[in-house]
Design an enzyme around this catalytic site. Structure first.
Site, short mmCIF file in Angstrom:
data_model
loop_
_atom_site.label_atom_id
_atom_site.label_comp_id
_atom_site.label_asym_id
_atom_site.label_seq_id
_atom_site.Cartn_x
_atom_site.Cartn_y
_atom_site.Cartn_z
N ASP A 295 1.45 -12.33 5.37
CA ASP A 295 2.05 -11.38 4.42
C ASP A 295 3.36 -10.83 4.96
O ASP A 295 4.07 -10.11 4.25
CB ASP A 295 1.08 -10.23 4.10
CG ASP A 295 0.52 -9.56 5.35
OD1 ASP A 295 -0.14 -10.26 6.14
OD2 ASP A 295 0.75 -8.37 5.55
N ASN A 296 3.70 -11.15 6.19
CA ASN A 296 4.98 -10.71 6.75
C ASN A 296 5.94 -11.88 6.93
O ASN A 296 6.85 -11.82 7.75
CB ASN A 296 4.77 -9.99 8.09
CG ASN A 296 4.11 -8.62 7.89
OD1 ASN A 296 4.21 -8.04 6.81
ND2 ASN A 296 3.46 -8.12 8.92
N ARG B 275 6.27 -13.35 -0.43
CA ARG B 275 5.76 -13.70 0.90
C ARG B 275 4.85 -14.91 0.80
O ARG B 275 4.37 -15.23 -0.30
CB ARG B 275 4.95 -12.51 1.46
CG ARG B 275 5.71 -11.19 1.42
CD ARG B 275 4.73 -10.01 1.21
NE ARG B 275 5.46 -8.76 0.97
CZ ARG B 275 5.80 -7.89 1.90
NH1 ARG B 275 5.44 -8.10 3.15
NH2 ARG B 275 6.47 -6.80 1.61
N ASP C 87 9.75 -6.86 7.61
CA ASP C 87 8.75 -5.95 8.18
C ASP C 87 8.89 -5.74 9.68
O ASP C 87 8.21 -6.36 10.49
CB ASP C 87 7.33 -6.41 7.81
CG ASP C 87 6.92 -5.86 6.44
OD1 ASP C 87 7.73 -5.11 5.86
OD2 ASP C 87 5.82 -6.17 5.97
N LYS D 139 9.85 1.98 0.88
CA LYS D 139 8.72 1.94 1.82
C LYS D 139 8.44 3.38 2.24
O LYS D 139 9.37 4.09 2.62
CB LYS D 139 9.11 1.08 3.02
CG LYS D 139 7.97 0.68 3.92
CD LYS D 139 8.43 -0.48 4.81
CE LYS D 139 7.43 -0.81 5.89
NZ LYS D 139 7.89 -1.99 6.68
N ASP E 175 -2.41 6.41 3.79
CA ASP E 175 -1.87 7.60 3.12
C ASP E 175 -0.63 7.29 2.29
O ASP E 175 -0.10 8.17 1.62
CB ASP E 175 -1.58 8.71 4.15
CG ASP E 175 -0.51 8.31 5.16
OD1 ASP E 175 -0.02 7.15 5.09
OD2 ASP E 175 -0.16 9.15 6.01
N GLY E 176 -0.13 6.07 2.39
CA GLY E 176 1.04 5.69 1.60
C GLY E 176 2.35 6.21 2.15
O GLY E 176 3.41 5.99 1.56
N GLY F 124 0.81 -1.21 0.00
CA GLY F 124 0.00 0.00 0.00
C GLY F 124 0.84 1.26 0.00
O GLY F 124 0.38 2.33 -0.42
#
Ligand code: AMP
Ligand code: MG
Length: 493
Positions: free
Chosen positions: A254-255, A185, A264, A115, A127-128, A94
């Site tokens: 996902d991590n 992942r 992460d 990131k 918000d990215g 994201g």
């Protein structure tokens, strides 16, 4: 010095090329006033890139996403994932971009990844962006893990964007450039499997076999061999976490990487007093990702991976389930072996003995009962072999119990008649003096957020050589003072 942006890296972007269905071409959001906060010169050298060139304005523009270097093909990667046990079909980066892949000076393929580089098609409500603090946290904890010998993604740089990010307060924003052997992942496989396109899962599996587990290609059943290889890599990784007291904090599927690298660094933290129930994350109410649960959670995540691979493992579902289950069941043994080998090394115990298991478990029960600092203990223990038992005894409120255990331990060491000094030295090579203590990390990040990078760089320097006592650094070896209170970390950073 003027640097041609195109000459910094030589890209070869196999993921974007081979797996276009699993990513979206995208560009980083412009950063108004980039300023380099930290650059990993050692990692830059490994990537074959000149650190001076990265420090120059043209280099910083690349590291913050303002200039796309020649040969890059930035994409936002898609993935799914089980978050705290609940399935989310579409996550993806994201606020992150895979800039591209480079071959390092050892010929290893490494992802360059941003990131905090702005919203992507997977941003959902986010918000990215990323604040300076959490990006520097990922940098310093990742470097500590690397120096401790734990497989991990690493930070190449953190660049402040010059923009404010809205969290509970306004915070300075930053972009982290992360280097990983890949960003595939467990959740990437879940996403591919949910497309109902077996050929896509196969392409992804072939990609990761070539990249991470090449021996599997030679096996009779390459996809089962791939699975076994991932199970083994994760069993080894989690054992290493446990041996240094690391709590990841958000072991969602996902991590979890297919490569076996830690990824992460969000709400992660190192445990001071030994306690398997240790949880730092403010959102982990049930303690799902507590220190002591990490091996079980890893196995649970690996079961989710198996589900995605079944059609590749065997055309007959029952046969596939049976084969995958057998491999998954081997996780506990593999983990147990890595962990007991590691514990024996921490305790200086040569060879193996039937009684070692109870010697190790009894010690851990004792550390827990008396809330002993996990990191300090093993160095104090090696000092006791050099004739000074006071530091170890001082860690226990009731040292008699320690004395009794220590008697058993010393008898076990004497059974193989190794020189105690040599044993102490061997222990000191695997037991760190310095780990990223929560209060020190907090202090460094608070200073950095306020504009002072000095404590961060000092901490980074301490953690780069974790096994070597250095005069003047005594305070870095200590656990947080009681006044620091119960430590809480925050997700969604
Ligand atoms: P994490 O907990 O950092 O692994 O993130 C979980 C998911 O949320 C990932 O898909 C992230 O890309 C996404 N995410 C986290 N923070 C943001 C943000 N500020 N903006 C957009 N997406 C985000
Ligand atoms: Mg994540």
């Amino acid at each position: 010095m003027s640097v041609a942006v195109g000459s910094l890296f030589t890209f070869d972007n196999s993921y974007a090329r081979e797996l276009g269905a699993l990513c979206e071409p995208w560009q980083a959001a412009p950063a108004p006033a980039p300023r380099l906060l930290a650059l990993n010169e050692e990692l830059a050298a490994e990537l074959g890139v000149d650190a001076e060139a990265l420090r120059a304005p043209e280099g910083v523009a690349v590291l913050v996403g303002n200039a796309t270097p020649e040969g890059a093909s930035p994409v936002a990667q898609a993935y799914a994932g089980h978050q705290f046990g609940g399935y989310v079909p579409r996550l993806g980066d994201g606020r992150a971009l895979l800039l591209g892949e480079v071959l390092d000076v050892h010929g290893r393929r490494r992802d360059l990844h941003f990131k905090g580089s702005g919203r992507t098609p997977f941003a959902r409500g986010g918000d990215g962006k990323a604040p300076v603090g959490p990006m520097l946290r990922e940098y310093v904890v990742g470097e500590a893990m690397h120096a401790l010998g734990v497989p991990t993604t690493r930070a190449l740089a953190v660049v402040a964007t010059g923009e404010q990010v809205v969290r509970e307060t306004m915070l300075p924003g930053a972009v982290l450039t992360r280097v990983a052997s890949s960003h595939v992942r467990v959740g990437t496989f879940q996403y591919a499997a949910a497309r109902q396109d077996p050929a896509l899962v196969r392409r992804l599996a072939d990609h990761v076999i070539a990249r991470h587990h090449p021996d599997a290609a030679e096996a009779e059943n390459p996809y089962l061999a791939l699975y076994e290889s991932v199970v083994d890599a994760q069993a080894s990784l989690i054992a290493r976490w446990m041996l240094v007291g690391f709590v990841h904090g958000v072991m969602n599927t996902d991590n979890m990487t297919i490569s076996g690298e830690t990824i992460d660094y969000g709400p992660c933290a190192f445990m001071d007093a030994f306690d398997p129930a240790t949880v730092f994350s403010s959102i982990d109410h049930g303690g799902r990702y507590a220190y002591g649960n990490q091996p079980g959670i890893a196995q649970w995540n690996l079961a989710r991976l198996a589900e995605t691979l079944l059609p590749l493992i065997h055309a007959d579902t029952d046969a596939a389930v049976e084969a995958a289950t057998e491999v998954l069941s081997s996780f506990a043994d593999r983990y147990g072996r890595y962990r007991s080998d590691g514990m024996r090394a921490k305790l200086g115990i040569p060879g193996t003995d039937e009684e070692d298991g109870s010697l190790i478990e009894d010690l851990l029960a004792l550390l827990k009962a008396q809330r002993v600092d996990f990191t300090s203990f093993f160095r104090a223990l090696s000092s006791s072999l050099r004739g000074d038992a006071a530091p170890a005894r001082a860690l226990f409120a009731e040292p008699d119990a320690f004395d009794a255990w220590s008697g058993r331990w010393r008898a076990r060491l004497a059974s193989r008649a190794a020189d105690p000094r040599e044993t102490a030295e061997a222990m000191d090579r695997v037991n760190p003096v310095y780990v990223p203590r929560n209060h020190l990390v907090d202090e460094a990040l608070a200073a950095a957020t306020a504009g002072d990078m000095e404590p961060f760089h000092r901490l980074l320097d301490v953690l780069a050589r974790p096994f070597e006592v250095r005069p003047g650094l005594e305070s870095y070896a200590l656990p947080a003072p009681p006044s620091f209170g119960t430590y809480r970390t925050f997700c969604g950073t």
